[in-house]
Design an enzyme around this catalytic site. Structure first.
Site, PDB file in Angstrom:
ATOM      1  CG  HIS A 134     -12.309 -47.968  42.724  1.00 48.61           C
ATOM      2  ND1 HIS A 134     -13.024 -49.146  42.585  1.00 48.61           N
ATOM      3  CD2 HIS A 134     -12.282 -47.712  44.054  1.00 48.61           C
ATOM      4  CE1 HIS A 134     -13.395 -49.580  43.787  1.00 48.61           C
ATOM      5  NE2 HIS A 134     -12.954 -48.732  44.698  1.00 48.61           N
ATOM      6  CE  LYS A 256     -12.811 -51.985  51.621  1.00 44.44           C
ATOM      7  NZ  LYS A 256     -12.381 -52.041  50.223  1.00 44.44           N
TER       8      LYS A 256
HETATM    9 MN    MN Z   1      -8.977 -51.168  48.953  1.00 40.41          MN
END
Ligand code: MN
Length: 433
Positions: A134, A256
């Site tokens: 990632h 987030k």
């Molecule tokens: Mn994350």
């Protein structure tokens, strides 16, 4: 609670069966060998109770006489030996032919008829970045020539998230609004405020802390796993356009913290023991610094958990279609183990507490199609995914439901499932002018 362990731990014996018939289905996520913990309530206004999943049922631990309270965080704080003794007690009482059947049957609830909540009170939430695949893929989108920053192989990267917006699986949330300015905008152009247009999911695991550590007392890696209560599925929803504008220099913030979703059942490391794997770094990579290294971590640090992401759009739901599988990956491909996360988090003396949540970071596999986010699967939005019903997605649209699944399987052993983590995206609410 005082439980004395008087017999050897045979709770993983694949031959064991339960008097709860649904637990004996080979496809069940919650066989007798699993025994994950969670919180449930039989009615919306009732108090939360501690339950253990067994087949398609939930055993109320207090009603069964196994606990004298309903405080999951207190259960999580117990020393590992006492938690294992409770697991042993549960395993014996739920076995076929157990004398407890008559009494415990009255403490069972069909899982489909109760509300499953957050597993515990989450005091603090830290999100890590443990998938090198990632980190490399996302880094390449920003820095094609230098995708992986020089600290990655030395220090487990993380940031402090927000616990108040961690939501139980099944709870829908609104698309966030915020400031965005595309990287292509002129340097003097003002940012735009409005609904995120690049809303994404992140396939992660939640590592729940069991017993904490005192402030100023780091947890050595040889003791780190004693401080882990268990693992659940975790979706760290992310607004990529808000993130891209706000993240420098201090990292994730409003991109987030509007919502994260966690699955209801916390699977213990005891249940996962047969699925541990050696933890090796690729040839040529630096060895972890000594405080992040141990023989146990090298021999057993990885865990073989298959992970999947599914997407059900509103059109699919209307058509009775369960959704498309977008990707599959495995937790064993992570670059840092959970023991390393606990030890690194406390190396400066930071005190973890029972019920704290450590996010693994997006768990992408080595192949491009194993990306654990749409940011990866759609190449930053440049290559939309084609869905089975003809729809396309670069990022999430209103009405989309994302479902994470996870399980362990190995020939000769019972399947250990993590269940599901799901939530639907609702339309944005108009921001205040
Ligand atoms: Mn994350």
């Amino acid at each position: 609670m005082t439980v004395v362990q008087t017999s050897p731990d045979d709770t993983l014996d694949p031959a064991l069966t339960s008097w709860v018939a649904s637990a004996n289905d080979p496809a069940a996520d919650f066989p007798l060998q699993n025994l994950p913990f969670g919180r449930f309530r039989p009615a919306p206004d009732a108090a939360w109770r501690i339950g253990v999943a067994i087949g398609d049922q939930v055993l109320d631990l207090r009603a069964a006489g196994l606990l004298d309270h309903d405080d999951m965080n207190a259960l999580m704080a117990l020393p590992a030996a006492e938690r294992r003794a409770l697991r042993q007690r549960l395993s014996r009482g739920l076995r076929t032919g157990a004398a407890e059947q008559a009494e415990w049957s009255a403490a069972l609830h069909p899982m489909a008829q109760v509300e499953l909540g957050l597993p515990c009170r989450i005091g603090d939430y830290t999100d890590f970045y443990t998938s090198i695949h990632h980190a490399t893929t996302v880094g390449r989108q920003f820095r094609p020539d230098n995708p992986l920053l020089p600290n990655y192989k030395w220090v487990p990267i993380g940031y402090h998230g927000r616990a108040s917006s961690v939501l139980p699986s099944g709870q829908a949330f609104h698309r966030p609004c915020g400031q965005t300015r595309p990287p292509t905008a002129p340097a003097d152009a003002p940012p735009h405020v409005g609904p995120s247009r690049r809303l994404d999911y992140e396939l992660e695991l939640a590592i729940f802390v069991g017993p904490g550590n005192a402030l100023g007392e780091p947890v050595p890696i040889t003791q780190a796993e004693e401080h882990v209560f268990g693992i659940a599925l975790f979706n760290d929803w992310s607004a990529r356009d808000i993130q891209g504008w706000e993240y420098q220099p201090l990292g994730p913030f409003l991109a987030k913290n509007f919502a994260s979703t966690v699955s209801p059942w916390v699977v213990t490391l005891d249940a996962l023991a047969p699925f541990r794997r050696p933890f090796h770094r690729p040839e040529g990579d630096p060895a972890p610094l000594p405080y992040l290294d141990s023989a146990h971590n090298r021999d057993h640090g990885a865990i073989d958990i298959t992970l999947e992401v599914w997407l059900q759009t509103a059109a699919m739901r209307a058509a009775g279609h369960a959704g498309d599988r977008l990707s599959t990956s495995n937790y064993a491909d992570a670059y840092w183990t959970l023991a390393q996360l606990v030890t690194h988090h406390t190396v400066n003396g930071c005190n973890l507490q029972p019920g704290d949540l450590l996010g693994s970071g997006t768990l992408s596999g080595p192949a491009p199609e194993q990306g654990g986010s749409l940011l990866e699967l759609s190449a930053g939005g440049k290559q939309p995914l084609s869905l089975s019903n003809g729809e396309q997605r670069s990022f999430l649209e209103d009405g989309d439901t994302v479902i994470l699944k996870g399980w362990c399987e190995r020939p000769g052993l019972r399947r250990i499932g993590l269940g599901e983590c799901r939530a639907q995206v609702l339309p944005a609410r108009t921001p205040a002018a």
